[in-house]
Design an enzyme around this catalytic site. Sequence first.
Site, PDB file in Angstrom:
ATOM      1  N   THR A 100       0.877  -1.173   0.000  1.00 39.61           N
ATOM      2  CA  THR A 100       0.000   0.000   0.000  1.00 39.61           C
ATOM      3  C   THR A 100       0.912   1.220   0.000  1.00 39.61           C
ATOM      4  O   THR A 100       1.643   1.464   0.965  1.00 39.61           O
ATOM      5  CB  THR A 100      -0.914   0.029   1.233  1.00 39.61           C
ATOM      6  OG1 THR A 100      -1.647  -1.199   1.283  1.00 39.61           O
ATOM      7  CG2 THR A 100      -1.877   1.208   1.150  1.00 39.61           C
ATOM      8  N   LYS A 175      -7.309   1.712  -3.084  1.00 38.00           N
ATOM      9  CA  LYS A 175      -6.949   1.104  -1.791  1.00 38.00           C
ATOM     10  C   LYS A 175      -7.038   2.152  -0.671  1.00 38.00           C
ATOM     11  O   LYS A 175      -7.495   1.854   0.441  1.00 38.00           O
ATOM     12  CB  LYS A 175      -5.529   0.528  -1.872  1.00 38.00           C
ATOM     13  CG  LYS A 175      -4.889   0.133  -0.535  1.00 38.00           C
ATOM     14  CD  LYS A 175      -5.485  -1.115   0.089  1.00 38.00           C
ATOM     15  CE  LYS A 175      -4.870  -1.346   1.475  1.00 38.00           C
ATOM     16  NZ  LYS A 175      -5.269  -2.583   2.112  1.00 38.00           N
ATOM     17  N   LYS A 243       0.432   5.192   8.085  1.00 36.42           N
ATOM     18  CA  LYS A 243       0.996   5.498   6.758  1.00 36.42           C
ATOM     19  C   LYS A 243      -0.119   5.621   5.717  1.00 36.42           C
ATOM     20  O   LYS A 243      -0.170   6.576   4.943  1.00 36.42           O
ATOM     21  CB  LYS A 243       1.996   4.382   6.397  1.00 36.42           C
ATOM     22  CG  LYS A 243       2.551   4.360   4.994  1.00 36.42           C
ATOM     23  CD  LYS A 243       1.915   3.299   4.111  1.00 36.42           C
ATOM     24  CE  LYS A 243       2.013   1.905   4.643  1.00 36.42           C
ATOM     25  NZ  LYS A 243       1.356   0.891   3.830  1.00 36.42           N
TER      26      LYS A 243
HETATM   27  P1  NAP Z   1       5.615  -6.361   7.209  1.00 42.73           P
HETATM   28  O1  NAP Z   1       5.377  -7.635   7.938  1.00 42.73           O
HETATM   29  O2  NAP Z   1       6.374  -5.273   7.894  1.00 42.73           O
HETATM   30  O3  NAP Z   1       6.311  -6.725   5.823  1.00 42.73           O
HETATM   31  C1  NAP Z   1       7.061  -5.833   5.044  1.00 42.73           C
HETATM   32  C2  NAP Z   1       8.312  -6.575   4.617  1.00 42.73           C
HETATM   33  O4  NAP Z   1       9.040  -5.794   3.681  1.00 42.73           O
HETATM   34  C3  NAP Z   1       9.231  -6.855   5.802  1.00 42.73           C
HETATM   35  O5  NAP Z   1       9.558  -8.234   5.826  1.00 42.73           O
HETATM   36  C4  NAP Z   1      10.431  -5.988   5.493  1.00 42.73           C
HETATM   37  O6  NAP Z   1      11.677  -6.488   5.901  1.00 42.73           O
HETATM   38  C5  NAP Z   1      10.403  -5.929   3.985  1.00 42.73           C
HETATM   39  N1  NAP Z   1      11.145  -4.769   3.496  1.00 42.73           N
HETATM   40  C6  NAP Z   1      10.933  -3.463   3.769  1.00 42.73           C
HETATM   41  N2  NAP Z   1      11.834  -2.709   3.126  1.00 42.73           N
HETATM   42  C7  NAP Z   1      12.610  -3.561   2.429  1.00 42.73           C
HETATM   43  C8  NAP Z   1      13.708  -3.385   1.563  1.00 42.73           C
HETATM   44  N3  NAP Z   1      14.187  -2.174   1.299  1.00 42.73           N
HETATM   45  N4  NAP Z   1      14.258  -4.480   1.028  1.00 42.73           N
HETATM   46  C9  NAP Z   1      13.781  -5.715   1.302  1.00 42.73           C
HETATM   47  N5  NAP Z   1      12.750  -5.952   2.123  1.00 42.73           N
HETATM   48  C10 NAP Z   1      12.177  -4.880   2.671  1.00 42.73           C
HETATM   49  O7  NAP Z   1       4.233  -5.714   6.765  1.00 42.73           O
HETATM   50  P2  NAP Z   1       2.923  -6.409   6.166  1.00 42.73           P
HETATM   51  O8  NAP Z   1       1.878  -6.459   7.208  1.00 42.73           O
HETATM   52  O9  NAP Z   1       3.299  -7.655   5.425  1.00 42.73           O
HETATM   53  O10 NAP Z   1       2.450  -5.269   5.141  1.00 42.73           O
HETATM   54  C11 NAP Z   1       3.119  -5.051   3.914  1.00 42.73           C
HETATM   55  C12 NAP Z   1       2.355  -3.970   3.133  1.00 42.73           C
HETATM   56  O11 NAP Z   1       1.020  -4.438   2.883  1.00 42.73           O
HETATM   57  C13 NAP Z   1       2.208  -2.647   3.870  1.00 42.73           C
HETATM   58  O12 NAP Z   1       2.287  -1.594   2.949  1.00 42.73           O
HETATM   59  C14 NAP Z   1       0.812  -2.730   4.490  1.00 42.73           C
HETATM   60  O13 NAP Z   1       0.270  -1.438   4.691  1.00 42.73           O
HETATM   61  C15 NAP Z   1       0.080  -3.519   3.424  1.00 42.73           C
HETATM   62  N6  NAP Z   1      -1.049  -4.339   3.875  1.00 42.73           N
HETATM   63  C16 NAP Z   1      -0.988  -5.038   5.045  1.00 42.73           C
HETATM   64  C17 NAP Z   1      -2.081  -5.812   5.440  1.00 42.73           C
HETATM   65  C18 NAP Z   1      -2.073  -6.594   6.742  1.00 42.73           C
HETATM   66  O14 NAP Z   1      -3.159  -6.994   7.199  1.00 42.73           O
HETATM   67  N7  NAP Z   1      -0.909  -6.865   7.349  1.00 42.73           N
HETATM   68  C19 NAP Z   1      -3.209  -5.899   4.623  1.00 42.73           C
HETATM   69  C20 NAP Z   1      -3.223  -5.209   3.404  1.00 42.73           C
HETATM   70  C21 NAP Z   1      -2.134  -4.435   3.045  1.00 42.73           C
HETATM   71  P3  NAP Z   1      12.041  -6.766   7.450  1.00 42.73           P
HETATM   72  O15 NAP Z   1      11.607  -8.170   7.650  1.00 42.73           O
HETATM   73  O16 NAP Z   1      13.490  -6.542   7.560  1.00 42.73           O
HETATM   74  O17 NAP Z   1      11.241  -5.774   8.260  1.00 42.73           O
END
Ligand code: NAP
Length: 354
Positions: A100, A175, A243
């Site tokens: 997102t 979104k 965010k």
């Molecule tokens: P998350 O668990 O923090 O996953 C993000 C991943 O991206 C982490 O593993 C992080 O690495 C990795 N990352 C960030 N910067 C990076 C880089 N420069 N190089 C390589 N890897 C990198 O978050 P999430 O819950 O999966 O959410 C991901 C996205 O989807 C967000 O934008 C969120 O708003 C959206 N979203 C989430 C949900 C939900 O229910 N969780 C639902 C819909 C949409 P690290 O492991 O080192 O932190």
Amino acid sequence: MAKTKPSVAFIGTGIMGAPIAGHILDAGYPLTVYNRTRAKAEGLIGRGAVWADTPAAAVADADVVFTMLGYPTDVEEVYLAGDGVLAAAKEGAVLIDLTTSSPELARDIAEAAEVTGKHAFDCPVTGGEQGAVNGTLTLIVGATEHDIEPVRGLLETFGSTIRCFGGPGKGQAAKLANQVALSASMVGMADALSLAQQCGLDLEQTREMICSGTGRSGAMESLAPAALEGDFKPGFKVEHFLKDLGLALALAEEKEIALPGADTAFTLYDMLEAIGGGALGTQAITLLYQEEADAVAAGLDWSLYRGADAEEDGCGCGHDHGDDGHDHAHDHGGDGHECCGGHGHHHGHGASGE
Ligand code: NAP
């Protein structure tokens, strides 16, 4: 002769990325993975995914690249750095960002991709961690049905509903509209449970009653049960919701409209993050209505909230903006944190934000 499946690279194997990549793997696509923290990709590697040491190495041979990162700043870094995805992907590759993120950034990436003979589109998702685990996400696509035809089968490995909004950035805009709807229902859920509690009602009975009628919402159905059980782990992180709301409010400012529901939610979630709740799940908004002891038990610290003091200093948002790793100066989010009822709404985080 059987047609070989396109090779896939997946960058960002966190809460959402890991199960999504798992579905791609299960469907038999050759998969290469990269994540900032390798440990979060180990499960996929154990199931046959190939690890790459850099984003460039991950995408070099891929026909299709997925990214599922945290913040627009992460997307910018991973795609647009000199050794990033755009430079390293092969000609003809399809680059799909599931994060997102900012509509403007999505347009920039799509344009830059076309110039170099690649195709990029934004494809944020909704359905939560459970939707990712079950492979039943709704995919919100910044492209046309025609554009996605070559990768439709791949998208269907983790998405049960695909909505195409027509062009770059429009998936992100749609979104953000979803997040605005969600924000008001999160506040409604917390308000309603607080009122019920103060009236001495049975909270689970009240929740079930609301879910059976016109007051029902995804928040009440899916997130209130965890809050009532005192389970505040993410799911969907408070800092990611902030965010999203920052991006939505920046877009509303650009369109010269007010979003009072989202504004209220932003203020409450900003407060929750300020007292240490950024990494909790969004259901933790209910803690703002509880006794301090409940907040302390969940790891929060109200002494970090400096609303009143800050107001005297001319900043009423109560958020210590100096040292929490947030990037309030991100290009794609707006133009400065204004506070006092006028949040800057560009809560783009730097990569150090988690
Ligand atoms: P998350 O668990 O923090 O996953 C993000 C991943 O991206 C982490 O593993 C992080 O690495 C990795 N990352 C960030 N910067 C990076 C880089 N420069 N190089 C390589 N890897 C990198 O978050 P999430 O819950 O999966 O959410 C991901 C996205 O989807 C967000 O934008 C969120 O708003 C959206 N979203 C989430 C949900 C939900 O229910 N969780 C639902 C819909 C949409 P690290 O492991 O080192 O932190």
